[in-house]
Design an enzyme around this catalytic site. Structure first.
Site, PDB file in Angstrom:
ATOM      1  N   ALA A   1       0.801  -1.219   0.000  1.00 28.01           N
ATOM      2  CA  ALA A   1       0.000   0.000   0.000  1.00 28.01           C
ATOM      3  C   ALA A   1       0.838   1.275   0.000  1.00 28.01           C
ATOM      4  CB  ALA A   1      -0.916  -0.014   1.219  1.00 28.01           C
TER       5      ALA A   1
ATOM      6  N   HIS B   1      -0.862   7.121   3.828  1.00 26.11           N
ATOM      7  CA  HIS B   1       0.486   6.808   4.334  1.00 26.11           C
ATOM      8  C   HIS B   1       1.440   7.918   3.900  1.00 26.11           C
ATOM      9  CE1 HIS B   1      -0.742   2.677   5.285  1.00 26.11           C
ATOM     10  NE2 HIS B   1      -1.250   2.594   4.073  1.00 26.11           N
TER      11      HIS B   1
HETATM   12  N1  NAI Z   1       1.813  -5.479   2.300  1.00 23.43           N
HETATM   13  C1  NAI Z   1       0.823  -4.604   2.373  1.00 23.43           C
HETATM   14  O1  NAI Z   1       0.949  -3.442   2.031  1.00 23.43           O
HETATM   15  C2  NAI Z   1      -0.496  -5.064   2.848  1.00 23.43           C
HETATM   16  C3  NAI Z   1      -0.657  -6.330   3.383  1.00 23.43           C
HETATM   17  N2  NAI Z   1      -1.871  -6.744   3.799  1.00 23.43           N
HETATM   18  C4  NAI Z   1      -1.955  -8.074   4.384  1.00 23.43           C
HETATM   19  O2  NAI Z   1      -2.274  -9.019   3.374  1.00 23.43           O
HETATM   20  C5  NAI Z   1      -2.997 -10.111   3.944  1.00 23.43           C
HETATM   21  C6  NAI Z   1      -4.286 -10.350   3.146  1.00 23.43           C
HETATM   22  O3  NAI Z   1      -5.082  -9.167   3.143  1.00 23.43           O
HETATM   23  P1  NAI Z   1      -6.627  -9.201   2.762  1.00 23.43           P
HETATM   24  O4  NAI Z   1      -6.848 -10.101   1.613  1.00 23.43           O
HETATM   25  O5  NAI Z   1      -7.085  -7.798   2.679  1.00 23.43           O
HETATM   26  O6  NAI Z   1      -7.226  -9.849   4.085  1.00 23.43           O
HETATM   27  P2  NAI Z   1      -8.638 -10.573   4.265  1.00 23.43           P
HETATM   28  O7  NAI Z   1      -8.875 -10.611   5.733  1.00 23.43           O
HETATM   29  O8  NAI Z   1      -9.664  -9.958   3.393  1.00 23.43           O
HETATM   30  O9  NAI Z   1      -8.357 -12.035   3.718  1.00 23.43           O
HETATM   31  C7  NAI Z   1      -7.514 -12.947   4.355  1.00 23.43           C
HETATM   32  C8  NAI Z   1      -8.080 -14.330   4.114  1.00 23.43           C
HETATM   33  O10 NAI Z   1      -7.166 -15.294   4.601  1.00 23.43           O
HETATM   34  C9  NAI Z   1      -7.905 -16.303   5.255  1.00 23.43           C
HETATM   35  N3  NAI Z   1      -7.024 -16.989   6.201  1.00 23.43           N
HETATM   36  C10 NAI Z   1      -6.707 -16.657   7.465  1.00 23.43           C
HETATM   37  N4  NAI Z   1      -5.874 -17.575   7.993  1.00 23.43           N
HETATM   38  C11 NAI Z   1      -5.660 -18.505   7.031  1.00 23.43           C
HETATM   39  C12 NAI Z   1      -4.930 -19.702   6.973  1.00 23.43           C
HETATM   40  N5  NAI Z   1      -4.226 -20.141   8.014  1.00 23.43           N
HETATM   41  N6  NAI Z   1      -4.927 -20.399   5.829  1.00 23.43           N
HETATM   42  C13 NAI Z   1      -5.628 -19.966   4.765  1.00 23.43           C
HETATM   43  N7  NAI Z   1      -6.376 -18.854   4.763  1.00 23.43           N
HETATM   44  C14 NAI Z   1      -6.387 -18.135   5.886  1.00 23.43           C
HETATM   45  C15 NAI Z   1      -9.075 -15.598   5.901  1.00 23.43           C
HETATM   46  O11 NAI Z   1     -10.130 -16.494   6.136  1.00 23.43           O
HETATM   47  C16 NAI Z   1      -9.425 -14.577   4.828  1.00 23.43           C
HETATM   48  O12 NAI Z   1     -10.320 -15.095   3.875  1.00 23.43           O
HETATM   49  C17 NAI Z   1      -3.248  -9.713   5.417  1.00 23.43           C
HETATM   50  O13 NAI Z   1      -2.259 -10.295   6.237  1.00 23.43           O
HETATM   51  C18 NAI Z   1      -3.068  -8.216   5.407  1.00 23.43           C
HETATM   52  O14 NAI Z   1      -2.698  -7.723   6.682  1.00 23.43           O
HETATM   53  C19 NAI Z   1      -2.964  -5.966   3.638  1.00 23.43           C
HETATM   54  C20 NAI Z   1      -2.850  -4.710   3.125  1.00 23.43           C
HETATM   55  C21 NAI Z   1      -1.608  -4.141   2.740  1.00 23.43           C
HETATM   56  O1  OAA Z   2      -3.528  -1.476   3.170  1.00 25.12           O
HETATM   57  C1  OAA Z   2      -2.948  -0.622   3.858  1.00 25.12           C
HETATM   58  O2  OAA Z   2      -3.191   0.601   3.780  1.00 25.12           O
HETATM   59  C2  OAA Z   2      -1.843  -1.023   4.788  1.00 25.12           C
HETATM   60  C3  OAA Z   2      -2.086  -2.234   5.555  1.00 25.12           C
HETATM   61  O3  OAA Z   2      -3.199  -2.607   5.857  1.00 25.12           O
HETATM   62  C4  OAA Z   2      -0.910  -2.993   5.998  1.00 25.12           C
HETATM   63  O4  OAA Z   2       0.208  -2.564   5.727  1.00 25.12           O
HETATM   64  O5  OAA Z   2      -1.082  -4.045   6.630  1.00 25.12           O
END
Ligand code: NAI
Ligand code: OAA
Length: 261
Positions: free
Chosen positions: A124, A213
């Site tokens: 992000a 951010h």
């Molecule tokens: N690098 C970055 O900038 C960002 C990273 N993220 C991270 O990316 C990841 C995914 O984000 P989203 O898709 O928005 O989250 P989300 O909550 O919408 O989806 C995550 C999915 O993973 C599933 N899940 C949880 N534990 C699991 C397991 N052990 N095995 C398989 N599935 C499992 C959940 O049931 C859910 O469907 C999160 O950890 C989030 O914090 C999110 C936003 C920005």
């Molecule tokens: O999506 C964003 O803005 C950032 C976020 O949630 C993360 O870094 O885990």
């Protein structure tokens, strides 16, 4: 490129739509998915014409080239090393897992042994290219990120009715306290000064609608100031749409012979 997917929430479903239905990754397809709930995997497999798995070990026996983690830090901890040991490349969304230095070291070793790679999308935020360049001569002096989000995008929830600083400290401490919200601080740390020296401020602000951010850095190169105002994903306001786009862009870039930045 044959892809496997662990985690079928916001980012996972975005990728299924973009890659399998909209053809946005030429030559690539998500051929295997794992969700914790069998019925979800089965339903998505039908909608996006892919193979559901009820077990990650089984998925890893398939002929996928790269596995995308789009679940949680805990899931990344559980599966990442298995993925690398099975000889597949790994793309991490839950980059916070890398704040654990023993985990980072172990994953690096397995990568070298098995000749596989880990991809960490910029997520992000942006500006990682500047930090990497500044660091080339050890010329980076300070890096900080100020994250300002609507209260419903943070654990504080709707109990916050005015601008409130929820956290101020190192990236290492931030990801411990906010594992679902500040993965960006860890990718920033890895590009720059490490998670102890990277400073983080997290603000819940009822006056904003977007995930904001602000990245500030200084060093022998000069100064960086970069602000992104991210639209949230429709189904999970905690995650910025840009984070999902950056996963897709990382996959698109992987196959290119000209690397930019
Ligand atoms: N690098 C970055 O900038 C960002 C990273 N993220 C991270 O990316 C990841 C995914 O984000 P989203 O898709 O928005 O989250 P989300 O909550 O919408 O989806 C995550 C999915 O993973 C599933 N899940 C949880 N534990 C699991 C397991 N052990 N095995 C398989 N599935 C499992 C959940 O049931 C859910 O469907 C999160 O950890 C989030 O914090 C999110 C936003 C920005
Ligand atoms: O999506 C964003 O803005 C950032 C976020 O949630 C993360 O870094 O885990």
């Amino acid at each position: 490129m044959k892809l496997g997917l662990i985690g079928c929430g916001n980012i996972g479903k975005f990728l299924l739509q973009a890659i399998n239905n909209d053809g946005l990754l030429p030559g690539g397809r998500i051929v295997a998915i794992y969700a914790r709930r069998e019925e979800i995997a089965a339903q998505l497999a039908e909608e996006f014409r892919t193979q559901p798995y009820n077990d990650v070990d089984e998925l890893l026996k398939s002929d996928v080239d790269l596995v995308i983690e789009a679940a949680t830090i805990e899931a990344a901890e559980e599966y990442a090393l298995k993925v690398l040991k099975s000889g597949k490349d790994l793309l991490l969304s839950s980059i916070g897992v890398m704040a654990n230095s023993a985990f980072e070291e172990q994953s690096n070793q397995i990568c070298k042994l098995n000749n596989v790679n880990i991809l960490l999308p910029s997520g992000a935020i942006g500006g990682l290219d500047v930090l990497k360049s500044a660091k080339a001569v050890n010329g980076l002096e300070s890096v900080c990120i100020t994250t300002r989000k609507p209260p419903n995008a943070l654990p504080a929830g709707s109990s916050v009715t005015e601008e409130t600083v929820l956290f101020e400290g190192s990236a290492a401490e931030a990801i411990k306290q906010f594992p679902r919200n500040i993965n960006v601080a860890i990718v920033l740390s890895m590009a720059g000064l490490g998670s102890e020296k990277t400073k983080v401020k997290i603000i819940a602000d009822p006056n904003v609608l977007k995930n904001n951010h602000l990245i500030e850095a200084s060093g022998s190169f000069g100064k960086l100031k970069l602000e992104v105002e991210n639209d949230p994903m429709p189904n999970n306001p905690k995650t910025s749409y840009l984070a999902a786009l950056s996963v897709l862009a990382t996959l698109q870039n992987k196959e290119k012979s000209v690397q930019i930045g």
